[in-house]
Design a protein around this motif. Sequence first.
Motif, PDB file in Angstrom:
ATOM      1  N   ILE A 123       0.836  -1.202   0.000  1.00  0.00           N
ATOM      2  CA  ILE A 123       0.000   0.000   0.000  1.00  0.00           C
ATOM      3  C   ILE A 123       0.868   1.247   0.000  1.00  0.00           C
ATOM      4  O   ILE A 123       0.629   2.195  -0.754  1.00  0.00           O
ATOM      5  CB  ILE A 123      -0.923   0.001   1.236  1.00  0.00           C
ATOM      6  N   ASN A 124       1.898   1.215   0.796  1.00  0.00           N
ATOM      7  CA  ASN A 124       2.762   2.386   0.891  1.00  0.00           C
ATOM      8  C   ASN A 124       3.513   2.663  -0.393  1.00  0.00           C
ATOM      9  O   ASN A 124       3.936   3.784  -0.647  1.00  0.00           O
ATOM     10  CB  ASN A 124       3.753   2.213   2.035  1.00  0.00           C
ATOM     11  N   LYS A 125       3.664   1.616  -1.193  1.00  0.00           N
ATOM     12  CA  LYS A 125       4.383   1.758  -2.457  1.00  0.00           C
ATOM     13  C   LYS A 125       3.730   2.805  -3.355  1.00  0.00           C
ATOM     14  O   LYS A 125       4.395   3.354  -4.222  1.00  0.00           O
ATOM     15  CB  LYS A 125       4.332   0.414  -3.190  1.00  0.00           C
ATOM     16  N   ILE A 126       2.436   3.046  -3.168  1.00  0.00           N
ATOM     17  CA  ILE A 126       1.705   3.897  -4.091  1.00  0.00           C
ATOM     18  C   ILE A 126       2.282   5.312  -4.121  1.00  0.00           C
ATOM     19  O   ILE A 126       2.163   6.019  -5.113  1.00  0.00           O
ATOM     20  CB  ILE A 126       0.197   3.906  -3.731  1.00  0.00           C
ATOM     21  N   LYS A 127       2.957   5.687  -3.044  1.00  0.00           N
ATOM     22  CA  LYS A 127       3.505   7.038  -3.063  1.00  0.00           C
ATOM     23  C   LYS A 127       4.928   7.087  -3.608  1.00  0.00           C
ATOM     24  O   LYS A 127       5.535   8.140  -3.696  1.00  0.00           O
ATOM     25  CB  LYS A 127       3.433   7.669  -1.665  1.00  0.00           C
ATOM     26  N   LEU A 128       5.437   5.938  -4.009  1.00  0.00           N
ATOM     27  CA  LEU A 128       6.802   5.891  -4.514  1.00  0.00           C
ATOM     28  C   LEU A 128       6.828   5.764  -6.031  1.00  0.00           C
ATOM     29  O   LEU A 128       5.894   5.249  -6.630  1.00  0.00           O
ATOM     30  CB  LEU A 128       7.542   4.686  -3.936  1.00  0.00           C
ATOM     31  N   SER A 129       7.923   6.204  -6.610  1.00  0.00           N
ATOM     32  CA  SER A 129       8.131   5.951  -8.035  1.00  0.00           C
ATOM     33  C   SER A 129       8.407   4.461  -8.211  1.00  0.00           C
ATOM     34  O   SER A 129       8.986   3.835  -7.324  1.00  0.00           O
ATOM     35  CB  SER A 129       9.343   6.762  -8.501  1.00  0.00           C
ATOM     36  N   PRO A 130       7.967   3.885  -9.330  1.00  0.00           N
ATOM     37  CA  PRO A 130       8.232   2.452  -9.492  1.00  0.00           C
ATOM     38  C   PRO A 130       9.722   2.142  -9.585  1.00  0.00           C
ATOM     39  O   PRO A 130      10.124   0.998  -9.449  1.00  0.00           O
ATOM     40  CB  PRO A 130       7.519   2.107 -10.792  1.00  0.00           C
ATOM     41  N   LEU A 131      10.520   3.179  -9.829  1.00  0.00           N
ATOM     42  CA  LEU A 131      11.955   2.939  -9.894  1.00  0.00           C
ATOM     43  C   LEU A 131      12.610   3.060  -8.529  1.00  0.00           C
ATOM     44  O   LEU A 131      13.797   2.820  -8.384  1.00  0.00           O
ATOM     45  CB  LEU A 131      12.613   3.961 -10.832  1.00  0.00           C
ATOM     46  N   PHE A 132      11.849   3.445  -7.539  1.00  0.00           N
ATOM     47  CA  PHE A 132      12.424   3.676  -6.216  1.00  0.00           C
ATOM     48  C   PHE A 132      13.053   2.391  -5.691  1.00  0.00           C
ATOM     49  O   PHE A 132      12.532   1.294  -5.881  1.00  0.00           O
ATOM     50  CB  PHE A 132      11.343   4.152  -5.250  1.00  0.00           C
TER      51      PHE A 132
ATOM     52  N   GLU B 695       1.092  -3.798 -16.073  1.00  0.00           N
ATOM     53  CA  GLU B 695       0.979  -2.555 -15.302  1.00  0.00           C
ATOM     54  C   GLU B 695       2.315  -2.147 -14.708  1.00  0.00           C
ATOM     55  O   GLU B 695       2.606  -0.970 -14.566  1.00  0.00           O
ATOM     56  CB  GLU B 695      -0.061  -2.716 -14.191  1.00  0.00           C
ATOM     57  N   LYS B 696       3.100  -3.138 -14.375  1.00  0.00           N
ATOM     58  CA  LYS B 696       4.407  -2.836 -13.817  1.00  0.00           C
ATOM     59  C   LYS B 696       5.248  -2.088 -14.858  1.00  0.00           C
ATOM     60  O   LYS B 696       5.893  -1.075 -14.559  1.00  0.00           O
ATOM     61  CB  LYS B 696       5.108  -4.143 -13.426  1.00  0.00           C
ATOM     62  N   ILE B 697       5.218  -2.608 -16.078  1.00  0.00           N
ATOM     63  CA  ILE B 697       5.983  -1.955 -17.144  1.00  0.00           C
ATOM     64  C   ILE B 697       5.404  -0.578 -17.438  1.00  0.00           C
ATOM     65  O   ILE B 697       6.115   0.407 -17.600  1.00  0.00           O
ATOM     66  CB  ILE B 697       5.977  -2.844 -18.406  1.00  0.00           C
ATOM     67  N   ARG B 698       4.064  -0.528 -17.491  1.00  0.00           N
ATOM     68  CA  ARG B 698       3.433   0.746 -17.811  1.00  0.00           C
ATOM     69  C   ARG B 698       3.758   1.803 -16.749  1.00  0.00           C
ATOM     70  O   ARG B 698       4.019   2.957 -17.057  1.00  0.00           O
ATOM     71  CB  ARG B 698       1.921   0.568 -17.929  1.00  0.00           C
ATOM     72  N   ALA B 699       3.775   1.364 -15.488  1.00  0.00           N
ATOM     73  CA  ALA B 699       4.062   2.314 -14.410  1.00  0.00           C
ATOM     74  C   ALA B 699       5.463   2.904 -14.582  1.00  0.00           C
ATOM     75  O   ALA B 699       5.679   4.095 -14.355  1.00  0.00           O
ATOM     76  CB  ALA B 699       3.937   1.621 -13.066  1.00  0.00           C
ATOM     77  N   ILE B 700       6.395   2.057 -14.983  1.00  0.00           N
ATOM     78  CA  ILE B 700       7.756   2.572 -15.196  1.00  0.00           C
ATOM     79  C   ILE B 700       7.761   3.547 -16.366  1.00  0.00           C
ATOM     80  O   ILE B 700       8.376   4.613 -16.312  1.00  0.00           O
ATOM     81  CB  ILE B 700       8.733   1.410 -15.462  1.00  0.00           C
ATOM     82  N   GLU B 701       7.043   3.165 -17.418  1.00  0.00           N
ATOM     83  CA  GLU B 701       7.011   4.015 -18.607  1.00  0.00           C
ATOM     84  C   GLU B 701       6.406   5.377 -18.281  1.00  0.00           C
ATOM     85  O   GLU B 701       6.847   6.397 -18.792  1.00  0.00           O
ATOM     86  CB  GLU B 701       6.199   3.313 -19.699  1.00  0.00           C
ATOM     87  N   GLN B 702       5.414   5.378 -17.414  1.00  0.00           N
ATOM     88  CA  GLN B 702       4.793   6.647 -17.028  1.00  0.00           C
ATOM     89  C   GLN B 702       5.779   7.547 -16.294  1.00  0.00           C
ATOM     90  O   GLN B 702       5.733   8.756 -16.409  1.00  0.00           O
ATOM     91  CB  GLN B 702       3.580   6.384 -16.124  1.00  0.00           C
TER      92      GLN B 702
END
Lengths: 256, 764
Positions: A123-132, B695-702
Amino acid sequence: MFQLAAVTNLSLYLFAGAVVVLLCVLVYLQLRLLKAERIKNEAAAKFQQLESQVNSLQLATLESKLNPHLFKNILNSIQSHAYQTYFALDKLANVLDYILYESRNKFVTAKEEIEFALNLVEINKIKLSPLFELNVKTKINEADPMYDQPLIAPLISIDLIENAFKHADLQSEDAFISIVFEFKDSQFFLTVSNKVSPKSPLKKERGGIGTETLEQRLRIIYKDHYKLNRFVEDNVHIAHLNINLREHTAAMHTVR
Amino acid sequence: MAKAKNSLFYLGIIGGFSAIMYWIVLLGAKLESGRDIVVHTSQQGQWADFKEALVHNLEHPLAILLAQIVTIILVAKLFGWICTKIGQPTVIGEMIAGIVLGPSLIGMYFPEFSAILFPSQSLGNLQFLSQLGLILFMFIVGMELDLKVLRNKTHEAVVISHASIIIPFALGMGLAYFIYNAYAPDGVQFLSFALFMGIAMSITAFPVLARIVQERGISKTKLGTVAITCAAADDITAWCILAAVIAIVKAGSVVSSFYTILMALAYVLLMIKIVRPFLIRIGNIYNSRENLSKPVVAIIFLTLILSAYATEIIGIHALFGAFMAGAIMPENVKFRNLFIDKVEDVALVLLLPLFFVFTGLRTQIGLLNDPEIWKLTGIIILIAVAGKFIGSALAAKFMGQNWKDSLSIGALMNTRGLMELVVLNIGYDLGVLTPEVFSMMVLMALVTTFMTGPALDFINWAFKSKKEEASPEVKAISKYKILLSFGKPESGRTLLKLANGFTQKLNGNATFTAMHLSSADDLHHYDMDAYESESFKPVIEESIHLNRKITTLFKASTDFDSDITSVANKGDYDLLLIGLGQSIYEGSFLGKLLGFTTRIINPEKLLNTVTGKENFFDSSPFDERTKQIITKSLIPVGVFINKDFSKAQRVFVPVFDVKDSFLVAYAQKLIHNSGAQVVVLDAAGQIRNNAAIKEKIRAIEQTVPNHISLQNQGAIEKDFLEQQDLMLISLESWKKMVESKSLWLSDIPSTLIISDKTNLYLEG
C-alpha cells in the motif's frame, strides 16, 4: 488613264479588303486570348479554392485523429493509476481483514504478521516511483517450531514500516528503503532502514506517539526478551527489532 | 543349550583353579616353619585397623595430590561459573579460587583443614604439576598467536604496543626506586628488583584479551583487530624482555648476562631457521585428523619439551621455550587447531587451575596488615593502571584512532590476568619479590583484570550518550550484497562493471564481494600472496575507476561449486554473479552457436566423443560446474556470458513465460541506476494477458518515458540484437532457447542468465 486609274482602284480595294480581313482576324484572336486568360484565371482561382479546401479537410482529419491519441495517452496514465489504486485497495482489504479479525487476538503467528506487513508495504508503495529502490526481503526458517505459533503481538511491525515511508528522503538520488524480516532460532527480527534527509525535521503538531506506544507495548508484552535499537549513521536511519520468542515462552511458562 | 554349556565350563574352570590355589597356600604355609614371621596383630581390632590404614592412606602423597586436584578443580569451576554469571572472564574466578584456598582465607580461618589438604611438603608436587600445566598453556598461547595478523598491519600496532610496554615499565622502575629500601628482599640488587617491577607492570594477557574481545563480539571490528594485534605484539615483546630480565637477574648484571642472552639468541635462530622448516614440512603432509598419527604427535611434543628444556638450561625459563615452540608451529590453521584441541583440554581444565591455586597458596593477604602497606598496594594498582591504560590509550590516539577506540584499547591492554601471575611466580622463585610485594602484585593483577569489563562498559556508556553506533551486522542486513565469483582475473573486471550497472546509485547501501577460488592442489604456500594480489588486480583497478568499495575473498579450494555456494548461502548475499568461461564451450554445439569458436571439431572433444565420454551433440545449456552452482545456491544467481560488455545502456529482455516477470525488477534496477533503455519483448504473448506485469511496465514508462518499451512482435531482427549491450533472460527461457536451437542465439549480445528462486515476492 481611266483604265489605269481603275486598276489602281481595284488594287486599292483589294488592299483595303485584306486589311479589314487581317483586322478581323486580329480582333478575333484578341478576343480568344482574353477568353483563355479568363478561363485560366478562373481555373487557378478554383484550384486555389480547392486546395485550401483540401488543406482544411486534411487538418480536420488530422485533428480528428489527434483527439483519440490524446485520449489514449491520458487513458494510459489513468489506467495505470487506476490499476495501482485497485491494487492498493486490494491490499488494503487484506490489511483491514487482518486488523478486524486477527488483531483482536492477543497473539498472532509470525507468519500472519509478516504477511500483513508485506501488504502494508504494498500500500505504501503507491507514493513511490516504481523505480524507487525498495528492498523487501524475508529470510525465514519455516521449519522453526515457533514460526507457526501465536506468539507475536499483532501490528507490532506497523510502526517501524510506517516510519520508514514517512521519513524516507524520497528526493535524494541515493534514496532507498530496505525492509528485512528474519525468523531464525526462534527469534523474530525486523530491520528497517531508509535514507533520511540531513535537514532537521519540520515540527509537526502531532506525532511521536507511535514510537512511544511501540516501546511501551513491547515492554509490557515481552519484558526483557526484546531489543529495539535505532541508529542514524551517514544519513541512514536503521531500526532493528529483535524478539526472542524462546526466552519469552520460557519466561511465560515459569510464571505459570 | 550352548549357553548352559558355556556356564558349566566357566563354573568348572573358576571353581577348579580356586581349589588348586587354596591347596597351594595350605602347602606353602608349611614352608614357613623355622622362619621368623611377623604377623600384623594389633590389639585394637579389625575396624580400628582399617581406620588407621585409611588415615595413613589419606596422608600418602599421591592421595593428597589427587584430593588437592579434585578440590581445586571443583572450587575453580565454581568461582569461574560465578564470574561468568556476573559477566567477568572465568580467569578471575580461578584466580580468586586460588586465593580463597590459600592462607589468605581458608588457611586463616580453618588452619586444620588447610594443614590436612595443603601440607607444606605437598607443595612441591603441586608446583611441578602446575609448571607442566603452564608449559602446555604457553605452548597453546604461542600457537594461538597468529603471526600473520602482525605482518599485515604492524606499524600502528607495534607503536601502540611498545608504547604500552615502555611507559608502565618506566613507571614500575620509578616505583621500585622509592620502595626498594622498605620492600625489596635482602641481598637483591636494585637492578633486578627494578626490572621485575617494570616487567610486572607492563604485561598484557593475550588470551584473556582475546576472549574478552570475542565475547563482546568486536573481534571483526577495527577496534577488535587493532587490540588483538597490539596484544600479540605486546606478548612477544614482553616475553623476550622477560627472558632478558631473567638472564640479567640470574647473572647479576647486564654485562655478565651477555652469554646467556647470546645463547638465547642462538636458540631462537635455531628454532626459526632449522626447526621451523622441518615442522612446516610435517604440517603440510599431516593436516587432517586422520593422518595426525601418534608418531607425529610424539615429534611435536618432543619439540615442545626439548625447547622448554633448552631454555630452562640456558637460564631464561622453560615457559619461553614452550611459547617459542608454539609460535613456530606450522601456520596451517587446520594443523594448529587439531593440536590445540588435543592439548587444550588437559592443559586448561586439569592442570592450569593448579597453577592458580599454587599462586593463591603463596599469596598471603594476611601479610598486608598495615594501612601503610594497603596504601602502597593502592599506589601500585594506580601506577599499573596509569601506565598501561593511559599509555596505550594515548599512543592509540596519537596513531589516529578516535577517543572511544583509544580508550577501549587502553582498557583492553590493561588486562593482565594470568600472564601477570606467571611473571610474579618467576620473580618469587628467583627471590626478587618478597611475599608482601608478591601478594600486593597479585592483588594488582586481580584488580586490573577485573576492571577491564566494567571499564569497557563505562567507555561504551560514556560515548553512547552522544551517538549510538549500529553494529556492522545490523548495518549489513539491509544492504544489497552482490557476490562476484570469477576464475580469470579479467572476467572479474567485467562482472564488477555489470554489478555496478545494477547498483550505481545506491552508493554505500550496496556492497560487492569479489571472490576468487583457486585449486588447492596448484597452490603453494609461499607464492599464495603474490598469486592472490595478481588475481584481484583487474577488479581492484576497476573498483578504483568506478569509485566503489569492494571486499576481496581468496580461497584455496578443492571443491569449487560447493565452496562458492556455501559462501553465497551463508554470507547472506542477494545476488551471485558468475562468469561463464568461454573455454568450456570450445568446440561444442553451443560454442559454435554463440560464436566462441569457429571450429566445431576440437581434437580433445573429438577424442572424448569417440571414447564415449561426451555426446557430440550435447547441447546442455551449461557446463557441470555452473549447473551445480545454480542447483545448490539458495540466492539468485546470474550467469554472465561476456561479449565485449562495457556498459548497460541498451538492454533487451525477452519474456517467454509469466514466471519471467521477475526480470522486470532487474531491468528496473538497470534503468534506475544506469539510465538504461530497456526493450521488453513479449515473445510468447504472455504479458498481454497478465495485468500485473503489464501494469508494472506501464508504471515505469509513465515515470521515465523512453526508458522502457513493450514490444509484441515475435520476430527478432539481427540488426536489433547487434545494437543491444545486454540481454537479460531467465534460466528457464535460456534452457528452452538452447534446446530449440533458436536461430538468433548466434547474434546475441552479452547476456545475463538469471535464476531466481526467491522471486515469490516480486509481483505487483
